[in-house]
Write a protein that holds these residues in place. Structure first.
Motif, PDB file in Angstrom:
ATOM      1  N   PHE A 168     -26.204  16.991  20.908  1.00 36.54           N
ATOM      2  CA  PHE A 168     -25.390  17.375  19.756  1.00 36.54           C
ATOM      3  C   PHE A 168     -23.895  17.340  20.073  1.00 36.54           C
ATOM      4  CE2 PHE A 168     -29.469  19.640  19.240  1.00 36.54           C
ATOM      5  CZ  PHE A 168     -29.867  19.111  18.022  1.00 36.54           C
ATOM      6  N   GLY A 169     -23.553  16.958  21.305  1.00 38.51           N
ATOM      7  CA  GLY A 169     -22.149  16.931  21.699  1.00 38.51           C
ATOM      8  C   GLY A 169     -21.546  18.314  21.844  1.00 38.51           C
ATOM      9  N   LEU A 170     -22.387  19.315  22.126  1.00 39.37           N
ATOM     10  CA  LEU A 170     -21.935  20.700  22.225  1.00 39.37           C
ATOM     11  C   LEU A 170     -21.842  21.146  23.675  1.00 39.37           C
ATOM     12  CD1 LEU A 170     -24.277  22.156  19.461  1.00 39.37           C
ATOM     13  CD2 LEU A 170     -21.792  21.868  19.246  1.00 39.37           C
ATOM     14  N   THR A 171     -20.845  21.970  23.962  1.00 38.15           N
ATOM     15  CA  THR A 171     -20.785  22.631  25.257  1.00 38.15           C
ATOM     16  C   THR A 171     -21.402  24.016  25.110  1.00 38.15           C
ATOM     17  OG1 THR A 171     -18.614  23.653  24.927  1.00 38.15           O
ATOM     18  CG2 THR A 171     -18.647  21.396  25.790  1.00 38.15           C
ATOM     19  N   VAL A 172     -21.806  24.595  26.238  1.00 38.01           N
ATOM     20  CA  VAL A 172     -22.395  25.935  26.241  1.00 38.01           C
ATOM     21  C   VAL A 172     -21.529  26.829  27.126  1.00 38.01           C
ATOM     22  CG1 VAL A 172     -24.421  27.341  26.733  1.00 38.01           C
ATOM     23  CG2 VAL A 172     -24.702  24.980  25.921  1.00 38.01           C
ATOM     24  N   GLU A 173     -21.007  27.880  26.537  1.00 40.00           N
ATOM     25  CA  GLU A 173     -20.091  28.764  27.251  1.00 40.00           C
ATOM     26  C   GLU A 173     -20.811  30.067  27.581  1.00 40.00           C
ATOM     27  OE1 GLU A 173     -17.589  26.843  27.728  1.00 40.00           O
ATOM     28  OE2 GLU A 173     -18.244  25.543  26.104  1.00 40.00           O
ATOM     29  N   SER A 189     -23.304  31.754  24.893  1.00 41.58           N
ATOM     30  CA  SER A 189     -24.527  32.292  25.473  1.00 41.58           C
ATOM     31  C   SER A 189     -24.193  33.488  26.357  1.00 41.58           C
ATOM     32  CB  SER A 189     -25.236  31.217  26.306  1.00 41.58           C
ATOM     33  OG  SER A 189     -26.442  31.706  26.858  1.00 41.58           O
ATOM     34  N   SER A 190     -25.184  34.339  26.582  1.00 40.48           N
ATOM     35  CA  SER A 190     -25.066  35.441  27.538  1.00 40.48           C
ATOM     36  C   SER A 190     -26.460  35.731  28.093  1.00 40.48           C
ATOM     37  CB  SER A 190     -24.461  36.687  26.886  1.00 40.48           C
ATOM     38  OG  SER A 190     -25.196  37.067  25.739  1.00 40.48           O
ATOM     39  N   ILE A 191     -26.504  36.435  29.207  1.00 41.00           N
ATOM     40  CA  ILE A 191     -27.766  36.631  29.923  1.00 41.00           C
ATOM     41  C   ILE A 191     -28.160  38.100  29.911  1.00 41.00           C
ATOM     42  CG2 ILE A 191     -28.852  36.519  32.205  1.00 41.00           C
ATOM     43  CD1 ILE A 191     -27.269  33.930  32.674  1.00 41.00           C
ATOM     44  N   TRP A 192     -29.416  38.341  29.447  1.00 41.80           N
ATOM     45  CA  TRP A 192     -29.924  39.698  29.269  1.00 41.80           C
ATOM     46  C   TRP A 192     -31.258  39.881  29.980  1.00 41.80           C
ATOM     47  CZ3 TRP A 192     -27.063  43.135  26.061  1.00 41.80           C
ATOM     48  CH2 TRP A 192     -25.945  42.554  25.461  1.00 41.80           C
ATOM     49  N   THR A 193     -31.458  39.197  31.089  1.00 37.04           N
ATOM     50  CA  THR A 193     -32.642  39.382  31.911  1.00 37.04           C
ATOM     51  C   THR A 193     -32.211  39.543  33.362  1.00 37.04           C
ATOM     52  OG1 THR A 193     -34.655  38.344  32.769  1.00 37.04           O
ATOM     53  CG2 THR A 193     -32.911  36.857  32.056  1.00 37.04           C
ATOM     54  N   ASP A 194     -32.931  40.378  34.096  1.00 37.21           N
ATOM     55  CA  ASP A 194     -32.629  40.584  35.507  1.00 37.21           C
ATOM     56  C   ASP A 194     -33.353  39.576  36.401  1.00 37.21           C
ATOM     57  OD1 ASP A 194     -30.985  42.768  34.942  1.00 37.21           O
ATOM     58  OD2 ASP A 194     -32.678  44.174  34.974  1.00 37.21           O
ATOM     59  N   ASP A 195     -34.164  38.728  35.797  1.00 31.95           N
ATOM     60  CA  ASP A 195     -34.864  37.679  36.536  1.00 31.95           C
ATOM     61  C   ASP A 195     -33.901  36.502  36.699  1.00 31.95           C
ATOM     62  OD1 ASP A 195     -36.426  35.572  37.467  1.00 31.95           O
ATOM     63  OD2 ASP A 195     -38.169  36.148  36.266  1.00 31.95           O
ATOM     64  N   ARG A 196     -33.230  36.460  37.832  1.00 29.90           N
ATOM     65  CA  ARG A 196     -32.148  35.500  38.023  1.00 29.90           C
ATOM     66  C   ARG A 196     -32.636  34.050  37.962  1.00 29.90           C
ATOM     67  NH1 ARG A 196     -27.036  35.850  39.765  1.00 29.90           N
ATOM     68  NH2 ARG A 196     -26.087  34.052  40.779  1.00 29.90           N
ATOM     69  N   ILE A 252     -17.278  28.768  30.923  1.00 34.93           N
ATOM     70  CA  ILE A 252     -17.199  30.221  30.859  1.00 34.93           C
ATOM     71  C   ILE A 252     -16.370  30.631  29.658  1.00 34.93           C
ATOM     72  CG2 ILE A 252     -15.192  30.294  32.409  1.00 34.93           C
ATOM     73  CD1 ILE A 252     -16.305  32.967  33.477  1.00 34.93           C
ATOM     74  N   MET A 253     -16.814  31.676  28.980  1.00 32.71           N
ATOM     75  CA  MET A 253     -16.059  32.224  27.867  1.00 32.71           C
ATOM     76  C   MET A 253     -15.671  33.653  28.215  1.00 32.71           C
ATOM     77  SD  MET A 253     -15.142  33.692  24.951  1.00 32.71           S
ATOM     78  CE  MET A 253     -16.474  34.889  24.840  1.00 32.71           C
ATOM     79  N   LEU A 254     -14.396  33.865  28.477  1.00 34.47           N
ATOM     80  CA  LEU A 254     -13.912  35.196  28.800  1.00 34.47           C
ATOM     81  C   LEU A 254     -13.683  35.999  27.527  1.00 34.47           C
ATOM     82  CD1 LEU A 254     -11.156  34.628  31.519  1.00 34.47           C
ATOM     83  CD2 LEU A 254     -13.496  35.426  31.879  1.00 34.47           C
ATOM     84  N   TYR A 283     -12.401  28.214  25.378  1.00 38.47           N
ATOM     85  CA  TYR A 283     -11.834  29.182  24.434  1.00 38.47           C
ATOM     86  C   TYR A 283     -12.098  30.571  24.992  1.00 38.47           C
ATOM     87  CZ  TYR A 283     -16.503  30.240  22.423  1.00 38.47           C
ATOM     88  OH  TYR A 283     -17.810  30.631  22.229  1.00 38.47           O
ATOM     89  N   LEU A 284     -11.484  31.596  24.411  1.00 36.97           N
ATOM     90  CA  LEU A 284     -11.746  32.960  24.852  1.00 36.97           C
ATOM     91  C   LEU A 284     -11.772  33.901  23.660  1.00 36.97           C
ATOM     92  CD1 LEU A 284      -8.952  34.799  24.751  1.00 36.97           C
ATOM     93  CD2 LEU A 284      -8.431  33.609  26.863  1.00 36.97           C
ATOM     94  N   HIS A 285     -12.320  35.093  23.884  1.00 33.35           N
ATOM     95  CA  HIS A 285     -12.319  36.142  22.869  1.00 33.35           C
ATOM     96  C   HIS A 285     -11.120  37.051  23.106  1.00 33.35           C
ATOM     97  CE1 HIS A 285     -16.814  36.067  21.505  1.00 33.35           C
ATOM     98  NE2 HIS A 285     -16.061  35.169  20.892  1.00 33.35           N
ATOM     99  N   LEU A 286     -10.291  37.156  22.093  1.00 32.56           N
ATOM    100  CA  LEU A 286      -9.046  37.907  22.199  1.00 32.56           C
ATOM    101  C   LEU A 286      -9.178  39.248  21.483  1.00 32.56           C
ATOM    102  CD1 LEU A 286      -6.125  37.572  23.260  1.00 32.56           C
ATOM    103  CD2 LEU A 286      -5.521  36.661  21.009  1.00 32.56           C
ATOM    104  N   CYS A 287      -8.765  40.316  22.174  1.00 25.78           N
ATOM    105  CA  CYS A 287      -8.765  41.660  21.606  1.00 25.78           C
ATOM    106  C   CYS A 287      -8.049  42.554  22.602  1.00 25.78           C
ATOM    107  CB  CYS A 287     -10.191  42.171  21.364  1.00 25.78           C
ATOM    108  SG  CYS A 287     -11.136  42.426  22.881  1.00 25.78           S
ATOM    109  N   ASP A 288      -8.047  43.843  22.328  1.00 21.95           N
ATOM    110  CA  ASP A 288      -7.537  44.844  23.257  1.00 21.95           C
ATOM    111  C   ASP A 288      -8.468  46.044  23.149  1.00 21.95           C
ATOM    112  OD1 ASP A 288      -5.889  46.208  25.060  1.00 21.95           O
ATOM    113  OD2 ASP A 288      -4.037  45.648  24.029  1.00 21.95           O
ATOM    114  N   ALA A 289      -8.276  47.032  24.011  1.00 24.10           N
ATOM    115  CA  ALA A 289      -9.118  48.225  24.009  1.00 24.10           C
ATOM    116  C   ALA A 289      -8.413  49.301  24.824  1.00 24.10           C
ATOM    117  CB  ALA A 289     -10.495  47.920  24.601  1.00 24.10           C
ATOM    118  N   PRO A 290      -8.832  50.558  24.698  1.00 18.61           N
ATOM    119  CA  PRO A 290      -8.248  51.606  25.530  1.00 18.61           C
ATOM    120  C   PRO A 290      -8.359  51.274  27.005  1.00 18.61           C
ATOM    121  CG  PRO A 290      -9.580  52.569  23.779  1.00 18.61           C
ATOM    122  CD  PRO A 290      -9.815  51.086  23.734  1.00 18.61           C
ATOM    123  N   GLY A 291      -7.350  51.664  27.763  1.00 14.73           N
ATOM    124  CA  GLY A 291      -7.335  51.340  29.181  1.00 14.73           C
ATOM    125  C   GLY A 291      -8.396  52.059  29.985  1.00 14.73           C
TER     126      GLY A 291
END
Length: 289
Positions: free
Chosen positions: A128-133, A104-111, A162-164, A189-197
């Motif tokens: 469903f036995g699921l976690t939400v990250e 999940s991610s948050i796309w509203t400014d209404d906290r 949290i999912m980094l 778990y986390l999302h693995l990648c790299d990018a320009p510094g």
């Protein structure tokens, strides 16, 4: 303890879940990470398995044939006016396929609204036995580690975490030392990648790299090891979209190289202590070696 890797949908965006599963197995992955919640973005395929019964059937066959497991599904966004019940059918799909997590991610400014709906999403996932990250994204409303932790603590849901994403962590300017303040059981778990510094100054360029031109792990300018080795060992979902390389190599060879370079980098940057979070529904069980 061996590292475990998942192939994220965004890395091979045009591969439907059945094709993606076979491709991931041939490339050497342990898991797959599907995107069965259709967001209607320009040019994005619709992999809503709850609505496409034939694709769902073929996906189940592919998972059975390959022995791969479903790590997570995405993306249960929290935005203005959203009803989290719209994600229940995707959760049913995840549970039927043996999935473990909902991103999940948050796309509203209404906290207040964001926290209320995120908590509701977690409650809907529990049967469903699921976690939400919760993932923070530099182009969204919740954009850094501190704000993410604040939402999680206020929502106070036992199946939330949290999912980094390595790209997002770097773009947010977060410090690795701040990861020490995160409860260890929140990392699954986390999302693995790299990018320009260099961090892009414009929203448009940030989005372009995020969606189209991430780098192989170890190739960019991010100190990936300092982030990965600061948290428990969890499955690494490789989310590394790069349109130019897909055109050059094709999806399967590109996915294979994403995995090979990630393994080489992590092997060259071992962690000081080996803590592995069991990637199951009880995310509080850790083994120290």
């Amino acid at each position: 303890m061996q590292n475990q890797f998942s192939l994220a949908q965004l890395t091979v965006l045009e591969c439907a879940p059945p094709e993606m599963t076979y491709l991931a197995a041939r490339a050497g992955y342990d898991f797959v990470s599907f995107r069965p919640i259709y967001m209607g973005l320009p040019g994005e395929p619709n992999y809503a398995l709850a609505e496409n019964k034939e694709m769902m059937k073929q996906t189940k066959i592919a998972l059975a044939d390959t022995g791969l497991k479903l790590l997570d599904i995405e993306l249960a966004r929290i935005f203005d006016g959203v009803d989290p019940k719209r994600y229940v059918s995707a959760m049913e799909v995840a549970a039927e396929l043996g999935g473990r997590h909902v991103l999940s991610s948050i796309w509203t400014d209404d906290r207040s609204f964001a926290i209320e709906k995120f908590a509701e999403l977690c409650e809907l996932a529990k049967p469903f036995g699921l976690t939400v990250e919760l993932e923070y994204v530099p182009i969204a409303s919740i954009t850094n580690l501190a704000d993410t932790l604040s939402v999680l603590r206020t929502a106070n849901q036992e199946n939330a975490g949290i999912m980094l994403d390595i790209h997002h962590f770097h773009r947010a300017g977060d410090k690795v030392e701040d990861l020490d303040t995160v409860p260890r059981e929140w990392f699954r778990y986390l999302h693995l990648c790299d990018a320009p510094g260099e961090i892009p100054a414009s929203h448009e360029e940030m989005t372009r790299i995020l969606r189209e031109e991430r780098s192989y792990v170890g190739e960019g300018g991010i100190d990936v090891a300092s982030i990965v080795n600061r948290i428990p060992r969890v499955p690494y979902s490789i989310e590394l979209p790069n349109i130019k390389r897909v055109i050059e190599l094709g999806y399967e060879e590109f996915a294979r190289r994403c995995l090979v370079t990630a393994k080489e980098y992590l092997n060259a940057h071992p962690r000081a202590n080996d803590v592995y979070t069991i990637p199951g529904n009880d995310a509080r069980s850790n083994i120290e070696r």
